[in-house]
Scaffold this active site. Sequence first.
Site, PDB file in Angstrom:
ATOM      1  N   THR A 136      28.459  44.168  91.513  1.00 45.89           N
ATOM      2  CA  THR A 136      27.617  46.275  90.168  1.00 45.89           C
ATOM      3  C   THR A 136      28.225  47.135  90.773  1.00 45.89           C
ATOM      4  O   THR A 136      28.140  47.048  91.897  1.00 45.89           O
ATOM      5  CB  THR A 136      25.908  45.692  90.412  1.00 45.89           C
ATOM      6  OG1 THR A 136      25.195  46.541  90.247  1.00 45.89           O
ATOM      7  CG2 THR A 136      25.741  45.256  91.686  1.00 45.89           C
ATOM      8  N   ARG A 143      23.388  74.042  85.656  1.00 45.84           N
ATOM      9  CA  ARG A 143      24.257  73.405  84.529  1.00 45.84           C
ATOM     10  C   ARG A 143      24.422  72.092  84.875  1.00 45.84           C
ATOM     11  O   ARG A 143      24.031  71.572  86.620  1.00 45.84           O
ATOM     12  CB  ARG A 143      25.727  74.069  85.121  1.00 45.84           C
ATOM     13  CG  ARG A 143      26.490  74.946  84.585  1.00 45.84           C
ATOM     14  CD  ARG A 143      25.852  75.453  82.395  1.00 45.84           C
ATOM     15  NE  ARG A 143      26.061  76.926  82.000  1.00 45.84           N
ATOM     16  CZ  ARG A 143      26.326  77.242  82.047  1.00 45.84           C
ATOM     17  NH1 ARG A 143      27.462  76.872  81.834  1.00 45.84           N
ATOM     18  NH2 ARG A 143      26.685  78.932  81.432  1.00 45.84           N
ATOM     19  N   GLY A 148      26.555  44.469  81.999  1.00 47.04           N
ATOM     20  CA  GLY A 148      27.814  45.714  82.213  1.00 47.04           C
ATOM     21  C   GLY A 148      29.288  45.281  82.634  1.00 47.04           C
ATOM     22  O   GLY A 148      29.198  45.001  83.365  1.00 47.04           O
ATOM     23  N   ASP A 193      26.085  49.349  90.846  1.00 47.56           N
ATOM     24  CA  ASP A 193      24.341  49.729  91.988  1.00 47.56           C
ATOM     25  C   ASP A 193      24.313  49.336  93.062  1.00 47.56           C
ATOM     26  O   ASP A 193      23.674  50.191  93.839  1.00 47.56           O
ATOM     27  CB  ASP A 193      23.759  49.429  90.131  1.00 47.56           C
ATOM     28  CG  ASP A 193      23.498  50.432  89.546  1.00 47.56           C
ATOM     29  OD1 ASP A 193      24.059  51.406  89.530  1.00 47.56           O
ATOM     30  OD2 ASP A 193      22.256  49.726  88.634  1.00 47.56           O
ATOM     31  N   GLN A 246      31.976  56.140  85.624  1.00 50.25           N
ATOM     32  CA  GLN A 246      31.407  55.793  86.751  1.00 50.25           C
ATOM     33  C   GLN A 246      32.210  54.057  86.766  1.00 50.25           C
ATOM     34  O   GLN A 246      32.143  53.518  88.180  1.00 50.25           O
ATOM     35  CB  GLN A 246      30.083  55.838  87.845  1.00 50.25           C
ATOM     36  CG  GLN A 246      29.530  57.084  87.527  1.00 50.25           C
ATOM     37  CD  GLN A 246      28.631  56.977  87.637  1.00 50.25           C
ATOM     38  OE1 GLN A 246      27.491  57.156  89.082  1.00 50.25           O
ATOM     39  NE2 GLN A 246      27.812  57.870  86.940  1.00 50.25           N
ATOM     40  N   ARG A 247      31.601  53.061  86.113  1.00 49.72           N
ATOM     41  CA  ARG A 247      32.326  51.979  86.075  1.00 49.72           C
ATOM     42  C   ARG A 247      34.124  51.713  85.157  1.00 49.72           C
ATOM     43  O   ARG A 247      33.573  50.501  84.723  1.00 49.72           O
ATOM     44  CB  ARG A 247      31.097  50.998  85.614  1.00 49.72           C
ATOM     45  CG  ARG A 247      30.611  51.320  83.956  1.00 49.72           C
ATOM     46  CD  ARG A 247      29.540  50.532  84.077  1.00 49.72           C
ATOM     47  NE  ARG A 247      28.809  49.982  82.364  1.00 49.72           N
ATOM     48  CZ  ARG A 247      27.647  49.241  82.462  1.00 49.72           C
ATOM     49  NH1 ARG A 247      26.762  50.266  82.788  1.00 49.72           N
ATOM     50  NH2 ARG A 247      28.015  48.911  81.043  1.00 49.72           N
TER      51      ARG A 247
END
Length: 343
Positions: free
Chosen positions: A126, A267, A10, A128, A275-276
Amino acid sequence: MRIGILTGGGDCPGLNAVIRAIVRTCDARYGSSVVGFQDGWRGLLENRRMQLCNDDRNDRLLAKGGTMLGTAHVHPDKLRAGLHQIKQTLDDNGIDVLIPIGGEGTLTAAHWLSQEDVPVVGVPKTIDNDIDCTDVTFGHDTALTVATEAIDRLHSTAESHQRVMLVEVMGRHAGWIALSSGLASGAHMTLIPEQPFDVEEVCCLVKRRFQRGDSHFICVVAEGAKPVPGSITLRQGGMDEFGHERFTGVAAQLGAEVEKRINKDVRVTVLGHVQRGGTPTAFDRVLATRFGVNAADASHAGEYGQMVSLRGQDIGRVPLEDAVRQLKLVPESRYDDAAAFFG
C-alpha cells in the site's frame, strides 16, 4: 510445489518487482512453478490465469510500475460466496500455496482464506503505509517521492504569485504520505485524518505568515482529513459498494473557505493517482524484491497464515491475524513533531 499469486486492490509501484522475485526464487532455489491469477480475486473466482516463467520478460518487470497480472476490487461478500469456486480453481491448477499481494482488504481476505484451510502467505502492499506489523510497505517511498517533488515545484510558483497553495495527497485513514511529504518539502502546514483540523486555525496560520512578510503558504492535505465539529461542514459523498466513504475534495472545500475568510488567492492541486503510478524508487524495488523472496521461502517452509514483514533491517513473518487487526495510523507524537515546523 506449485505456487499461485495474485495482486489485489489498487495498483502500486513495486508489485511487478514482487512478482519477479517470487518467480525467480521459486524456480532458481526450489525448482517450483508459479501461476498468476489475473485481475486479483476476480481471476481466482473465474479461473483466469497465466503461467509465469523465470525468463527475460520476468527480469524486465523490476522497474515497471503497475502489475502485469492486473488487479481489481472484489466485494468480500462475493469472495465468501465463492469459497467453493476458489478452492476448486486452486485444486484444478494444482496450487499448493496462494500468495496474495495487497493492502488491508486483500490481506483480510487472505486471513479469512487461511481460516478456511487454504494455505496462504500474504505480502503487504500500500502506498498509504497503513498496514500494521510492518515498518513500511513497498510503494510508499515512491508515492512519497512523487508528492514531495510536486510540492517542491509548487513552492516556486506560489512564491512568485504570493499565493496560498493547498495540495491534496492520498491517505484515506492514515496520513503518512501527507505527514512525510509535508516535512520533506518544507510545507507550512499538514492536515491528516488522525488529527481533525479547525479551519480558523488554518486561517490564523496563513495570516500570521503573510503579516510577518512571508511570500506564500503551502498546506498539504490528506484526502481523508476531517474538520473538528462546528469548524466547517464538508459535502457528504456517501459510501461506495465496499463501505468506503466517497471523498468530495476536502482540499477544494477548505480552500474555498480559506479564500473567503482571509481574502487571499488560494489554489488547490490534487495529485491523485499520479502518486501510485510509474517507476518504483530504488528503495521500493529492493523492499519488494526482499518481500517476494521471503514469501517464496515461507511457502516452501510451510509457514502458512503468515504475512512477510519488515522490522528494522530484517524481513520476517507475522501472523495475518495480527497484521489485519488494526490499521497503522500516525501517532499523535509524530504529528506534534511535525507541527513544530508549521507556520
